[in-house]
Structures are given as structure tokens and as C-alpha cells.
Design a protein around this motif. Structure first.
Motif, mmCIF file in Angstrom:
data_model
loop_
_atom_site.group_PDB
_atom_site.id
_atom_site.type_symbol
_atom_site.label_atom_id
_atom_site.label_comp_id
_atom_site.label_asym_id
_atom_site.label_seq_id
_atom_site.Cartn_x
_atom_site.Cartn_y
_atom_site.Cartn_z
ATOM 1 N N UNK A 39 -40.349 35.535 61.768
ATOM 2 C CA UNK A 39 -39.071 36.125 61.379
ATOM 3 C C UNK A 39 -39.180 37.621 61.029
ATOM 4 N N UNK A 40 -40.370 38.202 61.202
ATOM 5 C CA UNK A 40 -40.657 39.612 60.937
ATOM 6 C C UNK A 40 -40.483 40.005 59.471
ATOM 7 N N UNK A 61 -47.802 34.909 63.975
ATOM 8 C CA UNK A 61 -46.543 34.607 64.638
ATOM 9 C C UNK A 61 -46.224 35.605 65.740
ATOM 10 N N UNK A 62 -46.279 36.888 65.407
ATOM 11 C CA UNK A 62 -46.024 37.956 66.376
ATOM 12 C C UNK A 62 -47.047 39.054 66.135
ATOM 13 N N UNK A 63 -47.597 39.560 67.207
ATOM 14 C CA UNK A 63 -48.551 40.655 67.121
ATOM 15 C C UNK A 63 -48.036 41.798 67.987
ATOM 16 N N UNK A 100 -39.051 47.299 62.608
ATOM 17 C CA UNK A 100 -37.594 47.198 62.578
ATOM 18 C C UNK A 100 -37.160 45.760 62.822
ATOM 19 N N UNK A 101 -35.886 45.500 62.591
ATOM 20 C CA UNK A 101 -35.324 44.165 62.837
ATOM 21 C C UNK A 101 -35.439 43.778 64.309
#
Length: 111
Positions: free
Chosen positions: A16-17, A52-54, A77-78
């Protein structure tokens, strides 16, 4: 002595950043943006699956900045883009002339 022209910033985030952390890059600094960009994708692939995210970005830097007291400040950023700024502890130097990312809105992501 080597000419420092760029550095790599690797960021790992939750899906979800909301939580992001800086990850170690394979090399401290690069002599060219091209050299950094060549190593960016493999570095992201190594980190893939651990988070989750790289995402990552190569940032061009003036060699003179290497000898100054400075701090790398980043934000995600979003939209999942990395924004990078270099804040000098000695504010008498023109920051805009010292560092910039090659492609301001091109963040490389895995996932």
C-alpha cells in the motif's frame, strides 16, 4: 581518483506504499549515469520478492557534492514514484546545479 557522477537509490515498500525503507545499493557510487542504469534492473531483481514493492532510481550528482556535507532526502508518491532531493548542510552551494535524476518521472519498479 574516481569521478563520481551518479548514485543508485533502492526503496522497498509495503504493497500500500505506506511503509518504505531505503535498501543498500550494490555500489556506493558510479562514474556515469549509464553505468548506474545498467546495474539498476539487476539490483531490483535481487530485491524482488523480499518486499511488497521494490523501486529504484539513478540520480546524477556533481562530483563536488561528494565532498560536501549533504543528506539524500527521498519520498515515494501516492503514484509509486520516487522523488529525490539533496539537502546541503552548507546551503551556500546552488543545489539545483549539483544533483538531479536523469529522468525526473521515470522510477524503475519491480512488482
Amino acid at each position: 581518483m574516481e569521478h563520481i557522477a551518479a548514485f543508485m537509490l533502492l526503496i522497498a515498500c509495503s504493497n500500500d506504499l505506506q511503509t518504505c525503507t531505503e535498501q543498500p545499493a550494490p555500489t556506493v557510487a558510479y562514474e556515469s549515469m549509464q553505468q548506474c542504469e545498467l546495474e539498476l534492473r539487476p539490483a531490483l531483481q535481487i530485491a524482488d520478492g523480499k518486499y511488497g514493492k521494490t523501486m529504484g532510481k539513478c540520480v546524477e550528482i556533481d562530483p563536488a557534492l561528494f565532498y560536501e556535507d549533504a543528506e539524500i532526502v527521498w519520498d515515494v508518491t501516492a503514484e509509486g514514484e520516487i522523488e529525490v532531493a539533496i539537502e546541503l548542510i552548507n546551503p551556500q552551494i546552488d543545489l539545483n546545479a549539483m544533483a538531479r535524476s536523469d529522468h525526473a518521472d521515470e522510477t524503475t519498479r519491480v512488482n
